[in-house]
Design a protein around this motif. Structure first.
Motif, PDB file in Angstrom:
ATOM      1  N   LEU A 127      35.323 -38.255  32.777  1.00 34.33           N
ATOM      2  CA  LEU A 127      33.806 -38.008  32.782  1.00 34.33           C
ATOM      3  C   LEU A 127      32.857 -39.235  32.567  1.00 34.33           C
ATOM      4  O   LEU A 127      31.896 -39.053  33.305  1.00 34.33           O
ATOM      5  CB  LEU A 127      33.654 -37.061  31.615  1.00 34.33           C
ATOM      6  CG  LEU A 127      32.241 -36.430  31.343  1.00 34.33           C
ATOM      7  CD1 LEU A 127      31.740 -35.649  32.499  1.00 34.33           C
ATOM      8  CD2 LEU A 127      32.407 -35.693  29.939  1.00 34.33           C
ATOM      9  N   LEU A 176      29.890 -40.214  35.536  1.00 39.26           N
ATOM     10  CA  LEU A 176      28.577 -40.062  35.523  1.00 39.26           C
ATOM     11  C   LEU A 176      27.901 -41.456  35.565  1.00 39.26           C
ATOM     12  O   LEU A 176      26.853 -41.330  35.918  1.00 39.26           O
ATOM     13  CB  LEU A 176      28.112 -39.342  33.988  1.00 39.26           C
ATOM     14  CG  LEU A 176      28.622 -37.989  33.679  1.00 39.26           C
ATOM     15  CD1 LEU A 176      28.450 -37.767  32.277  1.00 39.26           C
ATOM     16  CD2 LEU A 176      27.852 -37.116  34.598  1.00 39.26           C
ATOM     17  N   THR A 192      20.610 -36.866  25.363  1.00 40.81           N
ATOM     18  CA  THR A 192      21.613 -36.375  24.931  1.00 40.81           C
ATOM     19  C   THR A 192      22.781 -37.169  24.434  1.00 40.81           C
ATOM     20  O   THR A 192      23.005 -38.055  24.725  1.00 40.81           O
ATOM     21  CB  THR A 192      22.332 -35.608  26.414  1.00 40.81           C
ATOM     22  OG1 THR A 192      21.193 -34.926  26.916  1.00 40.81           O
ATOM     23  CG2 THR A 192      23.391 -34.826  25.913  1.00 40.81           C
ATOM     24  N   VAL A 248      26.753 -36.835  22.701  1.00 43.05           N
ATOM     25  CA  VAL A 248      27.851 -35.940  22.922  1.00 43.05           C
ATOM     26  C   VAL A 248      28.778 -36.235  21.633  1.00 43.05           C
ATOM     27  O   VAL A 248      29.231 -37.554  21.662  1.00 43.05           O
ATOM     28  CB  VAL A 248      28.574 -35.891  24.361  1.00 43.05           C
ATOM     29  CG1 VAL A 248      29.862 -35.255  24.195  1.00 43.05           C
ATOM     30  CG2 VAL A 248      27.832 -35.579  25.270  1.00 43.05           C
ATOM     31  N   ALA A 268      35.217 -31.455  28.749  1.00 46.78           N
ATOM     32  CA  ALA A 268      35.334 -32.799  28.996  1.00 46.78           C
ATOM     33  C   ALA A 268      36.344 -33.700  29.300  1.00 46.78           C
ATOM     34  O   ALA A 268      36.217 -34.600  29.732  1.00 46.78           O
ATOM     35  CB  ALA A 268      34.467 -33.449  27.943  1.00 46.78           C
ATOM     36  N   ASN A 313      33.082 -26.986  35.448  1.00 47.27           N
ATOM     37  CA  ASN A 313      33.042 -27.884  34.483  1.00 47.27           C
ATOM     38  C   ASN A 313      32.053 -29.042  34.447  1.00 47.27           C
ATOM     39  O   ASN A 313      31.228 -29.368  33.813  1.00 47.27           O
ATOM     40  CB  ASN A 313      34.333 -28.298  34.055  1.00 47.27           C
ATOM     41  CG  ASN A 313      35.089 -27.204  33.452  1.00 47.27           C
ATOM     42  OD1 ASN A 313      34.720 -26.016  33.529  1.00 47.27           O
ATOM     43  ND2 ASN A 313      36.458 -27.587  32.890  1.00 47.27           N
ATOM     44  N   TRP A 356      27.950 -30.822  33.055  1.00 55.40           N
ATOM     45  CA  TRP A 356      27.746 -32.317  32.659  1.00 55.40           C
ATOM     46  C   TRP A 356      26.644 -33.097  33.701  1.00 55.40           C
ATOM     47  O   TRP A 356      25.696 -33.772  33.242  1.00 55.40           O
ATOM     48  CB  TRP A 356      29.040 -33.083  32.496  1.00 55.40           C
ATOM     49  CG  TRP A 356      29.884 -32.740  31.609  1.00 55.40           C
ATOM     50  CD1 TRP A 356      31.132 -32.039  32.038  1.00 55.40           C
ATOM     51  CD2 TRP A 356      29.848 -32.928  30.221  1.00 55.40           C
ATOM     52  NE1 TRP A 356      31.574 -31.647  30.702  1.00 55.40           N
ATOM     53  CE2 TRP A 356      30.917 -32.148  29.542  1.00 55.40           C
ATOM     54  CE3 TRP A 356      28.884 -33.372  29.392  1.00 55.40           C
ATOM     55  CZ2 TRP A 356      31.103 -32.020  28.175  1.00 55.40           C
ATOM     56  CZ3 TRP A 356      29.172 -33.237  27.879  1.00 55.40           C
ATOM     57  CH2 TRP A 356      30.233 -32.526  27.528  1.00 55.40           C
ATOM     58  N   ASP A 357      26.694 -32.383  34.866  1.00 55.52           N
ATOM     59  CA  ASP A 357      25.607 -32.772  35.765  1.00 55.52           C
ATOM     60  C   ASP A 357      24.225 -32.440  35.288  1.00 55.52           C
ATOM     61  O   ASP A 357      23.166 -33.144  35.359  1.00 55.52           O
ATOM     62  CB  ASP A 357      25.984 -32.487  37.060  1.00 55.52           C
ATOM     63  CG  ASP A 357      27.236 -33.133  37.794  1.00 55.52           C
ATOM     64  OD1 ASP A 357      27.275 -34.237  37.502  1.00 55.52           O
ATOM     65  OD2 ASP A 357      27.648 -32.690  38.690  1.00 55.52           O
TER      66      ASP A 357
END
Length: 392
Positions: free
Chosen positions: A47, A51, A76, A78, A212, A222, A226-227
């Motif tokens: 992940l 990104l 953001t 996480v 994730a 999924n 996250w996008d």
């Protein structure tokens, strides 16, 4: 003989080859830490790279959340099931303040209630949800995920906008006790994704790190979740709480060594005192103690040799007057003639005898040298007076 030797050599070489092969093929156990540095099935490395590849501002926070790393430029954060360092109360308060100012927190809560962060638990009021049911809905043909299940998006809002199905582990869901929290995804009453507003920001709570993890990142929607979060702005993964806390310095072993040295010294002393002697034992010496009469004679000889000290003579009179005061109540300040008269009245001792002994004492004191016989004579007289006073 030669053939057997060759067989033995070949056997040894084969055993060595097998041993080396097993040693080389032994791989380290797979890590279960949901870290962006873990490329295993349960890690978040895929992940992070996904990104980062298109140039999205993705970073890893490797400092405490109450430090300078958590800035307003980050949109953001996480927090993926931290299990290394416990989150301090000050960090939870700083995180909550940051969210209320417009940030987005994505908390991937561990399904093990004992492994969750107590300060985040208190804030979000988390508890275990019901068990999910197995489902392979939406999986492409040939795709097998026996340990997973499919959940549907109930409320497509926020980061879940436009999503339909998510692939998660076949495990328990999660429940958020805050009244403003809304379940976004789940299956048959078991929610796995919640959204809760906090000031100007929002908090997403997910059951586990399934969305994730590297093993399910490409399944269903999924990645689209996250996008949507990455499209909001800089995204940071909390890596500080995946690391282990610095080990404290071990206590000094000096005290331990001192204790050991003392024990060895005591053991050596015991061995020397109780051990077998080298050579025959010595004969026991029989001690013969002297009689009391010998001690008296020695004391008398010492007194004759050292002669009589002059201070001993008036002490006889002073001691008798103390006895007269303590036993008969005759004051110490009375003259000798009055004291002799009161002594005769109380115990019957003639006053003339007392005064004669007093005059003998005065004459003895006037002598240049006091002989032991003079002192013995006076001591006998005053001893007789004391016996009369005491009734002996």
């Amino acid at each position: 003989m030669r053939g057997s030797r060759t067989t033995v050599i070949y056997g040894v070489l084969v055993a060595l080859a097998l041993g080396l092969g097993l040693a080389v093929n032994q791989s380290p156990p797979l890590s279960v830490v949901p870290s962006v540095d873990n490329p295993g099935p349960l890690g978040l490395r895929a992940l992070y790279l996904y990104l980062q590849e298109p140039g999205a501002p993705v970073s890893a926070l490797r400092e405490a959340l109450d430090g300078p790393g958590l800035t307003e430029s980050i949109r953001t954060v996480v927090v993926a099931a931290p299990s290394g360092r416990p989150m301090a109360e000050s960090e939870a308060e700083a995180l909550r303040s940051w969210v209320s100012q417009g940030g987005t927190l994505v908390y991937l809560a561990s399904r093990n209630a004992k492994a969750r962060e107590p300060h985040l638990e208190t804030w979000l009021q988390l508890s275990e949800g019901p068990m999910l049911e197995p489902s392979s809905e939406g999986l492409p043909p040939g795709e097998r995920d026996l340990a997973g299940t499919t959940v549907r998006v109930w409320v497509p809002v926020g980061a879940a906008r436009g999503l339909e199905r998510l692939r998660v582990s076949l495990d328990r869901g999660i429940t958020v006790g805050r009244p403003e929290a809304v379940p976004l995804a789940g299956a048959k009453g078991a929610a796995v994704l919640w959204r809760m507003p906090e000031g100007r920001g929002e908090v997403y709570v997910l059951a586990g790190t399934d969305l994730a993890e590297n093993r399910r990142l490409e399944l269903l929607d999924n990645l689209r979740f996250w996008d949507a979060l990455a499209a909001r702005g800089p995204l940071a993964f909390d890596e500080y709480h995946h690391g282990t806390a610095p080990k404290q310095e071990p206590p000094s072993a000096r005290g331990l060594w001192v204790f050991v040295a003392q024990g060895l010294l005591v053991g050596l002393f015991y061995a020397v005192s109780r051990g077998t002697r080298f050579g025959p034992p010595r004969p026991l010496v029989v001690e013969k103690h002297r009689s009391a009469l010998e001690y008296v004679r020695s004391l008398g000889w010492l007194a004759r040799r050292s002669k009589v000290e002059r201070e001993l003579v008036p002490e006889l009179a002073r001691q008798l007057r103390r006895h007269m005061h303590e036993r008969l109540g005759i004051p110490l300040t009375l003259p000798e003639d009055e004291a002799a008269r009161m002594l005769e009245q109380t115990c019957g001792l003639p006053a003339a005898d007392y005064l004669a002994a007093r005059e003998d004492l005065v004459r003895t004191m006037e002598q240049r040298d006091i002989r032991p016989s003079d002192y013995a004579r006076l001591a006998r007289q005053y001893a007789r007076f004391e016996n009369l006073l005491t009734g002996r």
